[in-house]
Design an enzyme around this catalytic site. Structure first.
Site, PDB file in Angstrom:
ATOM      1  N   GLU A   1      42.301 -24.224  -8.497  1.00  0.00           N
ATOM      2  CA  GLU A   1      41.594 -22.984  -8.182  1.00  0.00           C
ATOM      3  C   GLU A   1      42.086 -21.873  -9.097  1.00  0.00           C
ATOM      4  OE1 GLU A   1      39.871 -23.022  -3.955  1.00  0.00           O
ATOM      5  OE2 GLU A   1      41.887 -22.227  -3.826  1.00  0.00           O
TER       6      GLU A   1
ATOM      7  N   ASN B   1      36.967 -23.506   3.248  1.00  0.00           N
ATOM      8  CA  ASN B   1      38.130 -22.697   3.612  1.00  0.00           C
ATOM      9  C   ASN B   1      37.603 -21.358   4.124  1.00  0.00           C
ATOM     10  OD1 ASN B   1      40.442 -21.147   3.738  1.00  0.00           O
ATOM     11  ND2 ASN B   1      40.769 -21.056   1.518  1.00  0.00           N
ATOM     12  N   TRP B   2      37.606 -21.226   5.450  1.00  0.00           N
ATOM     13  CA  TRP B   2      37.007 -20.025   6.050  1.00  0.00           C
ATOM     14  C   TRP B   2      37.867 -18.776   5.850  1.00  0.00           C
ATOM     15  CZ3 TRP B   2      34.927 -21.694  11.571  1.00  0.00           C
ATOM     16  CH2 TRP B   2      33.945 -22.677  11.403  1.00  0.00           C
ATOM     17  N   LYS B   3      39.115 -18.985   5.472  1.00  0.00           N
ATOM     18  CA  LYS B   3      40.081 -17.861   5.360  1.00  0.00           C
ATOM     19  C   LYS B   3      40.100 -17.102   6.698  1.00  0.00           C
ATOM     20  CE  LYS B   3      39.321 -17.961   0.454  1.00  0.00           C
ATOM     21  NZ  LYS B   3      39.333 -17.269  -0.828  1.00  0.00           N
TER      22      LYS B   3
ATOM     23  N   HIS C   1      47.687 -22.181  -1.222  1.00  0.00           N
ATOM     24  CA  HIS C   1      46.533 -21.400  -1.676  1.00  0.00           C
ATOM     25  C   HIS C   1      47.050 -20.158  -2.405  1.00  0.00           C
ATOM     26  CE1 HIS C   1      43.013 -18.843  -1.676  1.00  0.00           C
ATOM     27  NE2 HIS C   1      42.304 -19.951  -1.541  1.00  0.00           N
TER      28      HIS C   1
ATOM     29  N   SER D   1      34.554 -19.646  -6.471  1.00  0.00           N
ATOM     30  CA  SER D   1      33.150 -19.233  -6.586  1.00  0.00           C
ATOM     31  C   SER D   1      32.186 -20.403  -6.764  1.00  0.00           C
ATOM     32  CB  SER D   1      32.979 -18.197  -7.713  1.00  0.00           C
ATOM     33  OG  SER D   1      33.710 -17.020  -7.409  1.00  0.00           O
TER      34      SER D   1
ATOM     35  N   GLY E   1      35.207 -21.247  -0.498  1.00  0.00           N
ATOM     36  CA  GLY E   1      35.546 -20.092   0.334  1.00  0.00           C
ATOM     37  C   GLY E   1      34.288 -19.436   0.870  1.00  0.00           C
ATOM     38  N   GLY E   2      33.877 -18.368   0.228  1.00  0.00           N
ATOM     39  CA  GLY E   2      32.753 -17.549   0.699  1.00  0.00           C
ATOM     40  C   GLY E   2      31.517 -18.350   1.087  1.00  0.00           C
TER      41      GLY E   2
ATOM     42  N   GLU F   1      46.225 -17.200  -2.338  1.00  0.00           N
ATOM     43  CA  GLU F   1      46.423 -16.007  -1.501  1.00  0.00           C
ATOM     44  C   GLU F   1      47.764 -16.076  -0.782  1.00  0.00           C
ATOM     45  OE1 GLU F   1      42.640 -16.288   0.503  1.00  0.00           O
ATOM     46  OE2 GLU F   1      41.660 -15.806  -1.407  1.00  0.00           O
TER      47      GLU F   1
ATOM     48  N   GLY G   1      36.608 -15.803  -5.195  1.00  0.00           N
ATOM     49  CA  GLY G   1      35.966 -14.656  -4.562  1.00  0.00           C
ATOM     50  C   GLY G   1      35.417 -13.632  -5.538  1.00  0.00           C
TER      51      GLY G   1
HETATM   52  P1  PGA Z   1      35.650 -18.698  -3.079  1.00  0.00           P
HETATM   53  O1  PGA Z   1      37.110 -19.128  -2.551  1.00  0.00           O
HETATM   54  O2  PGA Z   1      34.776 -19.915  -2.991  1.00  0.00           O
HETATM   55  O3  PGA Z   1      35.214 -17.600  -2.146  1.00  0.00           O
HETATM   56  O4  PGA Z   1      35.821 -18.227  -4.489  1.00  0.00           O
HETATM   57  C1  PGA Z   1      37.658 -20.392  -2.834  1.00  0.00           C
HETATM   58  C2  PGA Z   1      39.028 -20.507  -2.237  1.00  0.00           C
HETATM   59  O5  PGA Z   1      39.777 -19.519  -2.233  1.00  0.00           O
HETATM   60  O6  PGA Z   1      39.412 -21.586  -1.725  1.00  0.00           O
END
Ligand code: PGA
Length: 247
Positions: free
Chosen positions: A165, A10-12, A94, A209, A230-231, A96, A171
């Site tokens: 999640e 997930n590149w966001k 998600h 993470s 994500g990251g 966010e 993050g």
């Molecule tokens: P993260 O994000 O791996 O940077 O913690 C995961 C996500 O939000 O899907």
């Protein structure tokens, strides 16, 4: 249990045409893996992604999709449009989007339904905040979030991917411990089992993470079927190492 693992990046809201081209070329060269792998770039980059990944072992998807089919919904993208660009997946709910865009459990469920109607596999995210975990409310929160989707999709629930999640792990560099992750995944699988006979075949991903050095321990858990990353999905070497851990 023969569930193939799935790893989704997930590149966001990250990337650029140049950076994406490099990342996708590196991923294409790094595979194949013994797991299914997909990336979810920002929507505006889907056309580039199609060209870069066609014929590769890496699938692609969207980070969100509208609950509506078409019409006066400025800024939204319909599932039918994502489908035209060869998306296999659409992340919905998600944390966010739930937190920053006020998405309700029902809206998330409606988005999952819209995605399925256009042959996209919804990746339905659920997860508790730190305050909810500390108040002992984790089970209640994730069950409520999943329950809205189960009610709305009825027997089609078997076609979704679920992603657990924990919001406090996204993050932050704090990962759920294997025990914490397995406990929630088992709970979600039990809830799915009450709704569909094929819950044993459904994928439940862990996200929050996940890194190259903790992926193997998480993916080895009985009810963890891969990860939503994500990251670490923004660096080809890190993401490839996570995909290898799932293979
Ligand atoms: P993260 O994000 O791996 O940077 O913690 C995961 C996500 O939000 O899907």
């Amino acid at each position: 249990m023969a569930r193939t693992k799935l790893v989704v990046g997930n590149w966001k809201m990250n990337g650029s045409r140049a950076a994406n081209a490099e990342l996708l070329a590196a991923l294409k060269a790094a595979g194949p893996w013994g797991a299914e792998v997909a990336v979810c770039p920002p929507t505006v980059y889907l056309a580039d992604t199609v060209l870069a990944l066609q014929g590769s072992n890496v699938a692609w998807g969207a980070q969100d999709c509208s609950a509506h089919a078409s019409g006066a919904y400025t800024g939204e993208v319909a599932a039918a449009m994502l489908s035209e660009f060869g998306c296999r997946y659409a992340i919905v709910g998600h944390s966010e989007r739930r937190a920053l865009h006020g998405e309700s459990d029902q809206l998330v469920a409606d988005k999952a339904k819209a995605a399925l109607a256009h042959n996209l596999t919804p990746i339905v995210c659920v997860g508790e905040t730190l305050a909810e975990r500390e108040a002992g409310r984790t089970d209640e929160v994730v069950k409520r979030q999943l329950s809205a989707v189960i009610h709305t999709l009825a027997h089609c629930i078997s076609q979704v991917v679920v992603a657990y999640e924990p919001v406090w792990a996204i993050g932050t560099g704090k990962t759920a411990s294997p025990d914490q992750a397995q406990a929630v995944h088992a709970l979600l699988r039990t809830q799915l089992t009450a709704a569909t006979q094929t819950a044993g075949d459904m994928k439940i991903l862990y996200g929050g993470s996940v890194k190259a050095d903790n992926a193997a321990a998480l993916f080895a858990l009985p009810d963890v079927d891969g990860g939503l990353i994500g990251g670490a999905s923004l660096k080809a070497a890190d993401f490839a190492a996570i995909c290898r851990a799932a293979g």
